[in-house]
Design a protein around this motif. Structure first.
Motif, PDB file in Angstrom:
ATOM      1  N   VAL A  50       6.064   0.988   2.157  1.00  0.00           N
ATOM      2  CA  VAL A  50       5.494  -0.352   1.784  1.00  0.00           C
ATOM      3  C   VAL A  50       5.810  -0.610   0.569  1.00  0.00           C
ATOM      4  O   VAL A  50       5.911   0.126  -0.621  1.00  0.00           O
ATOM      5  N   GLY A  51       6.710  -1.971   0.739  1.00  0.00           N
ATOM      6  CA  GLY A  51       7.455  -2.299  -0.846  1.00  0.00           C
ATOM      7  C   GLY A  51       8.198  -1.226  -1.279  1.00  0.00           C
ATOM      8  O   GLY A  51       9.068  -0.616  -0.639  1.00  0.00           O
ATOM      9  N   PHE A  90       5.942   7.144   1.544  1.00  0.00           N
ATOM     10  CA  PHE A  90       4.934   7.850   1.652  1.00  0.00           C
ATOM     11  C   PHE A  90       5.299   9.024   2.456  1.00  0.00           C
ATOM     12  O   PHE A  90       5.688   8.812   3.563  1.00  0.00           O
ATOM     13  N   ILE A  91       5.365  10.224   1.973  1.00  0.00           N
ATOM     14  CA  ILE A  91       6.029  11.336   2.527  1.00  0.00           C
ATOM     15  C   ILE A  91       5.007  12.603   2.502  1.00  0.00           C
ATOM     16  O   ILE A  91       4.220  12.730   1.720  1.00  0.00           O
ATOM     17  N   HIS A 118       2.078  12.270  -0.606  1.00  0.00           N
ATOM     18  CA  HIS A 118       3.020  11.834  -1.562  1.00  0.00           C
ATOM     19  C   HIS A 118       3.564  10.628  -1.493  1.00  0.00           C
ATOM     20  O   HIS A 118       4.041  10.215  -0.468  1.00  0.00           O
ATOM     21  N   VAL A 119       3.433   9.990  -2.846  1.00  0.00           N
ATOM     22  CA  VAL A 119       3.991   8.645  -2.722  1.00  0.00           C
ATOM     23  C   VAL A 119       4.780   8.414  -3.919  1.00  0.00           C
ATOM     24  O   VAL A 119       4.775   9.098  -5.013  1.00  0.00           O
ATOM     25  N   LYS A 120       6.251   8.078  -3.569  1.00  0.00           N
ATOM     26  CA  LYS A 120       7.489   8.253  -4.219  1.00  0.00           C
ATOM     27  C   LYS A 120       7.995   7.075  -4.498  1.00  0.00           C
ATOM     28  O   LYS A 120       8.100   6.183  -3.682  1.00  0.00           O
ATOM     29  N   HIS A 121       8.486   6.953  -5.784  1.00  0.00           N
ATOM     30  CA  HIS A 121       9.125   5.479  -6.117  1.00  0.00           C
ATOM     31  C   HIS A 121      10.311   5.836  -7.262  1.00  0.00           C
ATOM     32  O   HIS A 121       9.661   6.432  -8.135  1.00  0.00           O
ATOM     33  N   ASP A 122      11.452   5.984  -6.914  1.00  0.00           N
ATOM     34  CA  ASP A 122      12.683   6.279  -7.654  1.00  0.00           C
ATOM     35  C   ASP A 122      12.296   7.788  -8.301  1.00  0.00           C
ATOM     36  O   ASP A 122      12.045   8.574  -7.236  1.00  0.00           O
ATOM     37  N   ARG A 168      -4.822   1.663  -3.335  1.00  0.00           N
ATOM     38  CA  ARG A 168      -5.284   0.726  -2.298  1.00  0.00           C
ATOM     39  C   ARG A 168      -4.502   0.628  -0.990  1.00  0.00           C
ATOM     40  O   ARG A 168      -5.162   0.651   0.123  1.00  0.00           O
ATOM     41  N   LEU A 169      -3.306   1.031  -1.349  1.00  0.00           N
ATOM     42  CA  LEU A 169      -2.448   1.232  -0.187  1.00  0.00           C
ATOM     43  C   LEU A 169      -2.876   2.592   0.783  1.00  0.00           C
ATOM     44  O   LEU A 169      -2.935   2.363   1.991  1.00  0.00           O
ATOM     45  N   VAL A 170      -3.096   3.410   0.108  1.00  0.00           N
ATOM     46  CA  VAL A 170      -3.509   4.873   0.727  1.00  0.00           C
ATOM     47  C   VAL A 170      -4.860   4.369   1.662  1.00  0.00           C
ATOM     48  O   VAL A 170      -4.861   5.005   2.795  1.00  0.00           O
ATOM     49  N   GLU A 171      -5.832   3.724   0.756  1.00  0.00           N
ATOM     50  CA  GLU A 171      -7.134   3.281   1.520  1.00  0.00           C
ATOM     51  C   GLU A 171      -6.758   2.549   2.881  1.00  0.00           C
ATOM     52  O   GLU A 171      -7.168   2.729   3.839  1.00  0.00           O
ATOM     53  N   GLU A 172      -5.894   1.390   2.626  1.00  0.00           N
ATOM     54  CA  GLU A 172      -5.657   0.740   3.665  1.00  0.00           C
ATOM     55  C   GLU A 172      -4.855   1.120   4.865  1.00  0.00           C
ATOM     56  O   GLU A 172      -5.159   0.875   5.986  1.00  0.00           O
TER      57      GLU A 172
END
Length: 78
Positions: free
Chosen positions: A7-8, A12-13, A26-30, A59-63
């Motif tokens: 997402v953007g 999400f891994i 786990h949520v990763k960005h760079d 919010r994204l995890v909840e969505e």
């Protein structure tokens, strides 16, 4: 480490070594990474994200909770 959702800028891994733990993502960005428990949703760890980013990620995890939980159970067979 399968990517469950993108997402953007956020990936999400799962890590294959996560098998013995409760469902989480786990949520990763760079070089930033955070870990969220999925049931109930709660931040477990944060490495590098600012508070406003964590709020957006939560919010994204909840969505996407149902998709993430289904992917967890499919991957780990639980």
């Amino acid at each position: 480490m399968p990517t469950v959702l993108q997402v953007g800028p956020y990936s999400f891994i799962f890590f294959s070594s996560d098998r013995g733990e409760p469902a989480h993502i786990h949520v990763k960005h760079d070089r930033q990474i955070a870990k969220f428990w999925l049931d109930p949703i709660a931040l477990a760890k944060n490495r590098g994200f600012k508070d406003h980013e964590l709020n957006e990620i939560a919010r994204l995890v909840e969505e996407h909770k149902s998709i993430l939980l289904e992917a967890w159970h499919d991957y780990f067979g639980t």
